[in-house]
Write an enzyme that holds these catalytic residues in place. Sequence first.
Site, PDB file in Angstrom:
ATOM      1  N   GLU B 265       0.885  -1.160   0.000  1.00 17.95           N
ATOM      2  CA  GLU B 265       0.000   0.000   0.000  1.00 17.95           C
ATOM      3  C   GLU B 265       0.918   1.204   0.000  1.00 17.95           C
ATOM      4  O   GLU B 265       1.726   1.375   0.901  1.00 17.95           O
ATOM      5  CB  GLU B 265      -0.889  -0.076   1.248  1.00 17.95           C
ATOM      6  CG  GLU B 265      -2.037   0.886   1.232  1.00 17.95           C
ATOM      7  CD  GLU B 265      -1.888   1.880   2.335  1.00 17.95           C
ATOM      8  OE1 GLU B 265      -2.216   1.574   3.476  1.00 17.95           O
ATOM      9  OE2 GLU B 265      -1.403   2.986   2.036  1.00 17.95           O
ATOM     10  N   CYS B 302      -2.366   7.624   5.272  1.00 20.11           N
ATOM     11  CA  CYS B 302      -2.463   7.210   3.871  1.00 20.11           C
ATOM     12  C   CYS B 302      -3.673   7.846   3.213  1.00 20.11           C
ATOM     13  O   CYS B 302      -3.706   8.031   2.007  1.00 20.11           O
ATOM     14  CB  CYS B 302      -2.630   5.702   3.761  1.00 20.11           C
ATOM     15  SG  CYS B 302      -1.606   4.764   4.871  1.00 20.11           S
TER      16      CYS B 302
END
Lengths: 523, 523
Positions: B265, B302
């Site tokens: 990710e 994120c």
Amino acid sequence: MNLTGKMLIGGQSISGKREAQHAINPSTGQTLQPGYAGGDQAQVEQACALAWAAFDSYRETTPAQRAQLLETIAGEIEALGDALIERAMLETGLPQARLQGERARSCGQLRTFARTVRAGEWLDVRVDQAQPARQPLPRADLRQRQIPLGPVAVFGASNFPLAFSVAGGDTASALAAGCPVIVKAHSAHPGTSELVGQAIVRALEQCGLPAGVFALLFGSGREVGQALVNDARIKAVGFTGSRAGGLALCQSAQQRAEPIPVYAEMSSTNPVFLLPAALQARGGVLAQGFVGSLTQGAGQFCTNPGLLVALQGPALEQFVASAADLLQHSAAQTMLTPGIWAAYQDGVDSLSRHASTVAKGVLPTGPNQCQPQLLRVRAAEYLANPALQAEVFGAAALIVQCSDEVELLQLAEALEGQLTATLQLDDDDIALARRLLPVLERKAGRILVNGWPTGVEVCDAMVHGGPFPATSDVRSTSVGTAAIQRFLRPVCYQDLPDALLPTALKHANPQGLPRLLDGVREA
Amino acid sequence: MNLTGKMLIGGQSISGKREAQHAINPSTGQTLQPGYAGGDQAQVEQACALAWAAFDSYRETTPAQRAQLLETIAGEIEALGDALIERAMLETGLPQARLQGERARSCGQLRTFARTVRAGEWLDVRVDQAQPARQPLPRADLRQRQIPLGPVAVFGASNFPLAFSVAGGDTASALAAGCPVIVKAHSAHPGTSELVGQAIVRALEQCGLPAGVFALLFGSGREVGQALVNDARIKAVGFTGSRAGGLALCQSAQQRAEPIPVYAEMSSTNPVFLLPAALQARGGVLAQGFVGSLTQGAGQFCTNPGLLVALQGPALEQFVASAADLLQHSAAQTMLTPGIWAAYQDGVDSLSRHASTVAKGVLPTGPNQCQPQLLRVRAAEYLANPALQAEVFGAAALIVQCSDEVELLQLAEALEGQLTATLQLDDDDIALARRLLPVLERKAGRILVNGWPTGVEVCDAMVHGGPFPATSDVRSTSVGTAAIQRFLRPVCYQDLPDALLPTALKHANPQGLPRLLDGVREA
């Protein structure tokens, strides 16, 4: 027959701009008409642009609409009648009954995916309703469904001109998932490909769906194939073929600005373990089953049993003698293409440099015929020589003789990834089988007991996949209803008003889909 | 606190053989004791050998056993008490309440996976019973279950020292799937990592499970990380971090003799579309929500909203003025590491070369503090300059001003893959939202309406994933119960006698698992 030698782009027959390729009748060496001119870069781009333009509407068709498309394609293929079978026979050298069976399997596969699409489990609907009063923080309303990845490039395989080609498992599962499909036809059966492609085009018309949902391209893998995989609008690749071909596609896909998944089904020797009690009790029957599975269709199956493993001793010798005897009377059969025939010769030559030849089949009498071969080697030599692990595509098998159970287990542990692994066992073999099973689970996608690996059922439980190099993605299967999952990805919707939610996720569940609601499966 | 500066291999504390690294207190710049010596190649291999040896037994533990392990780990982490929070505060500069919340989330995550494991849907049991009388060919008995891939290498992330680190989502889902886990600790919080690692070791002991199921290694990504990914016994990788780091792991994994899946990710700017009616009606409220989400935790998420998209006009100007005013009063907060702070400066410098600065937050007063920044640019310039799409990790955001709806849609279409996309909308925006939604579905893993993307719920419906470069594998999520699927693969069993079948597939279904039986979901 209505063969034009043209590609199918946007529902139209379009002549390729490159040199024409012709199919060859492998039984005679004769060139078949018409020629199929390959597509150029602009034609690949045109197909991709149409697929991309069709994607957003096609992916939001209802399960019922998509199921109807799959069923209509099956009907249109059946409506091609004998013309399809006759052309496929000319292009592949495969016998009529085999091709009729393959057609039935392919149409059954399309209808199976229609049922799967309607059942809706593939959408994996998950709903976690809002909890506005939760402490310390409220929970939003969260809903998940699967959506299709995007246009998929499918590479037809040579050995199943129907079941793993233009309307084969990759195409069926990608269309089922909601992905437009662009097929790069295999050069060995362009006429068969065109006929099936026309059937898909007609089915799209009948269902009132955009023509961009399907295209059929001809041309070389290096030009048309690479151009397809490099196009930014292609979001996944399905391939069945050689290890070299599959790895080249994987590499291209990884080097893109946006890497994409490649589902390449590549190579497997499909080890069969002849356990001692079974070998003792029914060596003759096993030899019969083995030679039948080995030589069927000139051995041109991904799941052909190319490796036998057994303990040394009189029972093995008796099995080898029986198998050798049967093999010596096995007729040579025409292989699919001159290239496959030549690769088979190279493969058995390479094996025979490291292993002893036990028996050969009846001498070929025509072009491109496969003479079955059986070889043997000691486990220690097999373990020391990676060349012996290579798949030989065709009716050749290698018997590996182990000195004891420890060596047999060691051999199992040393195997590369496989599509299948088979145990021939009797009650007294259960203890050894229990020790082998965990090893084989790590090596193969399908484990069989007292069967032969050829024959791959299209059903919910099938896995036609396995660890590398059997496939490029161990998490997937290319046969069976789970194949649809290769072309899907999850999307989560947070606090969308019901009016904006996709139908599959609306609160009232108007499509009656199976759902996981607040952690509980709805009845 | 009982910090030894040692790695955890086979349940033992073992000193690394390489140079010691120390954590740094980012609030003071002070070096923290003890030093953590990095592992060498032999120590990586030892951890891999133990994980491999433990795999076959761990993967056949019952769902109940595995659920108990996850719950025991949660209990052991809670039992660390304040010592864990205090050390994490020292190492990360994050405030106490945030770390307490993160601990609750991490333990809740472990318990959620315990429930998921017990429910058994992840096994995806499919049974197609034999049909010996079927024409033209009988059908074999075919059964499918999911098995774990093998030992998994997990790379801890810097920004969630608990929830995305040693016992975070990757570890929890891999252990739930039946995979041993080897964690490469993030160098920013080694002490926190050691404490949590000790908790996992104690939990394995209490549950009577092999110590090889878990290891914690220290060292550099280049040495320990690459050695892990290159080890043939590692079968998958979980990573949360930078794009460069994730891509390096993907490349290594692809170059192995047996390529393996990498779940990285990586980067996302998390676009928020401020649609016209919403912007007109509640620009001030939106500015508040936005600045709160942007500056929370110094923007080190994120899913931080780094990109705002809106139509030009007075409503946007009013929003910008409100947001600028709020931002100018936003305090500077300490970032996680000096490296992250330096990268933030570089990132905003780069943005400010191509976009105008609208406002900056309060001037920093201590080391490694993040001064929030807001910039703006016209859509035409954004579209022309790929540098503006880069994620800046921290509390910086870019407002993109579109001249009309066509340009706004064009901008959406030009976005790279994202973890999230958000629509701020009122009733009069629904028509525009309907046109945006299909584009955003192709771009993002999660779509929000009238919320802010920070805050990622651990539940069944969550997707924390998305198209490249948000992640390396668009088919997966790293948060939520579907994350378990990343570490599983299907295996099919054909005609196995009941005695040899895995418990999950036995005819009598002794574990009471949900099954698809002959195409029908059992009630």
